[in-house]
Design a protein around this motif. Structure first.
Motif, PDB file in Angstrom:
ATOM      1  N   ILE A 110       0.839  -1.198   0.000  1.00  0.00           N
ATOM      2  CA  ILE A 110       0.000   0.000   0.000  1.00  0.00           C
ATOM      3  C   ILE A 110       0.878   1.255   0.000  1.00  0.00           C
ATOM      4  O   ILE A 110       0.576   2.234  -0.684  1.00  0.00           O
ATOM      5  CB  ILE A 110      -0.969  -0.017   1.195  1.00  0.00           C
ATOM      6  CG1 ILE A 110      -2.016  -1.102   1.003  1.00  0.00           C
ATOM      7  CG2 ILE A 110      -1.641   1.345   1.375  1.00  0.00           C
ATOM      8  CD1 ILE A 110      -2.884  -1.349   2.221  1.00  0.00           C
ATOM      9  N   GLY A 111       1.991   1.206   0.723  1.00  0.00           N
ATOM     10  CA  GLY A 111       2.923   2.336   0.721  1.00  0.00           C
ATOM     11  C   GLY A 111       3.528   2.568  -0.653  1.00  0.00           C
ATOM     12  O   GLY A 111       3.642   3.709  -1.115  1.00  0.00           O
ATOM     13  N   GLN A 112       3.925   1.491  -1.336  1.00  0.00           N
ATOM     14  CA  GLN A 112       4.495   1.616  -2.685  1.00  0.00           C
ATOM     15  C   GLN A 112       3.448   2.134  -3.675  1.00  0.00           C
ATOM     16  O   GLN A 112       3.748   2.985  -4.517  1.00  0.00           O
ATOM     17  CB  GLN A 112       5.036   0.265  -3.159  1.00  0.00           C
ATOM     18  CG  GLN A 112       6.240  -0.211  -2.401  1.00  0.00           C
ATOM     19  CD  GLN A 112       7.457   0.647  -2.672  1.00  0.00           C
ATOM     20  OE1 GLN A 112       7.672   1.095  -3.787  1.00  0.00           O
ATOM     21  NE2 GLN A 112       8.243   0.885  -1.651  1.00  0.00           N
ATOM     22  N   ALA A 113       2.220   1.622  -3.584  1.00  0.00           N
ATOM     23  CA  ALA A 113       1.162   2.072  -4.484  1.00  0.00           C
ATOM     24  C   ALA A 113       0.819   3.544  -4.235  1.00  0.00           C
ATOM     25  O   ALA A 113       0.592   4.304  -5.183  1.00  0.00           O
ATOM     26  CB  ALA A 113      -0.084   1.199  -4.309  1.00  0.00           C
ATOM     27  N   SER A 114       0.812   3.953  -2.974  1.00  0.00           N
ATOM     28  CA  SER A 114       0.541   5.360  -2.655  1.00  0.00           C
ATOM     29  C   SER A 114       1.634   6.269  -3.197  1.00  0.00           C
ATOM     30  O   SER A 114       1.359   7.356  -3.721  1.00  0.00           O
ATOM     31  CB  SER A 114       0.428   5.546  -1.142  1.00  0.00           C
ATOM     32  OG  SER A 114      -0.617   4.779  -0.625  1.00  0.00           O
ATOM     33  N   SER A 115       2.870   5.829  -3.100  1.00  0.00           N
ATOM     34  CA  SER A 115       3.985   6.604  -3.627  1.00  0.00           C
ATOM     35  C   SER A 115       3.904   6.724  -5.149  1.00  0.00           C
ATOM     36  O   SER A 115       4.130   7.804  -5.715  1.00  0.00           O
ATOM     37  CB  SER A 115       5.298   5.944  -3.218  1.00  0.00           C
ATOM     38  OG  SER A 115       6.389   6.674  -3.691  1.00  0.00           O
ATOM     39  N   LEU A 120       1.155   6.492  -7.009  1.00  0.00           N
ATOM     40  CA  LEU A 120       0.013   7.334  -7.334  1.00  0.00           C
ATOM     41  C   LEU A 120       0.322   8.813  -7.080  1.00  0.00           C
ATOM     42  O   LEU A 120      -0.001   9.677  -7.908  1.00  0.00           O
ATOM     43  CB  LEU A 120      -1.213   6.913  -6.514  1.00  0.00           C
ATOM     44  CG  LEU A 120      -2.486   7.724  -6.741  1.00  0.00           C
ATOM     45  CD1 LEU A 120      -2.971   7.562  -8.175  1.00  0.00           C
ATOM     46  CD2 LEU A 120      -3.555   7.308  -5.756  1.00  0.00           C
ATOM     47  N   GLY A 121       0.975   9.114  -5.969  1.00  0.00           N
ATOM     48  CA  GLY A 121       1.349  10.499  -5.679  1.00  0.00           C
ATOM     49  C   GLY A 121       2.309  11.062  -6.705  1.00  0.00           C
ATOM     50  O   GLY A 121       2.187  12.215  -7.133  1.00  0.00           O
TER      51      GLY A 121
END
Length: 134
Positions: free
Chosen positions: A90-95, A97-98
């Motif tokens: 989830i952290g990698q996907a959020s990064s 996407l940001g």
């Protein structure tokens, strides 16, 4: 095979002082009766704007890392979320996407070398680095 991009003219040098109009700081000193401004028309900043921006980015980076560690600890230990790989994903996907939103949607930074990043270049360079860090 490295690609070096030099698109466009070089950036102008950063200004190290900030101009302040005299109307914003006062016209003259009333007690002395002379026509000198109350403060100088140019106020020197402690850091040039580019270095101040860099220092801001570094400070935010240094605060976000420990904050993420504490949030992850809270999720995994205190809340009892038993899926650490999902938290990492989830952290990698959020990064990702940001980064996409900042670069492609909001256009906060121009993409000067985007034409050089083809699928073969991406597979040969980016995927290898991503696999090595996984």
């Amino acid at each position: 095979a490295y690609v070096v991009c030099h698109d466009g003219p070089p950036a102008p040098p950063a200004r190290h002082a900030m101009s302040v109009p005299l109307s914003a700081v006062g016209e003259s000193s009333s007690s002395a009766g002379d026509d000198k401004p109350l403060i100088p028309a140019t106020v020197a900043s402690p850091l040039p704007p580019s270095r101040l921006l860099t220092a801001t980015y570094v400070a935010v980076y240094l605060m976000v890392g420990p904050a993420l560690i504490l949030v992850n600890k809270h999720l995994l230990k205190d809340v009892g979320f038993g899926f650490p790989m999902m938290v990492s994903g989830i952290g990698q996907a959020s990064s990702a996407l940001g980064s996409f939103l900042a670069l492609r949607v909001l256009r906060l930074q121009p993409l000067t070398c985007a034409k050089h990043v083809t699928w073969p270049f991406y597979l040969r360079n980016m995927v290898v680095v991503g696999g090595a860090t996984a």
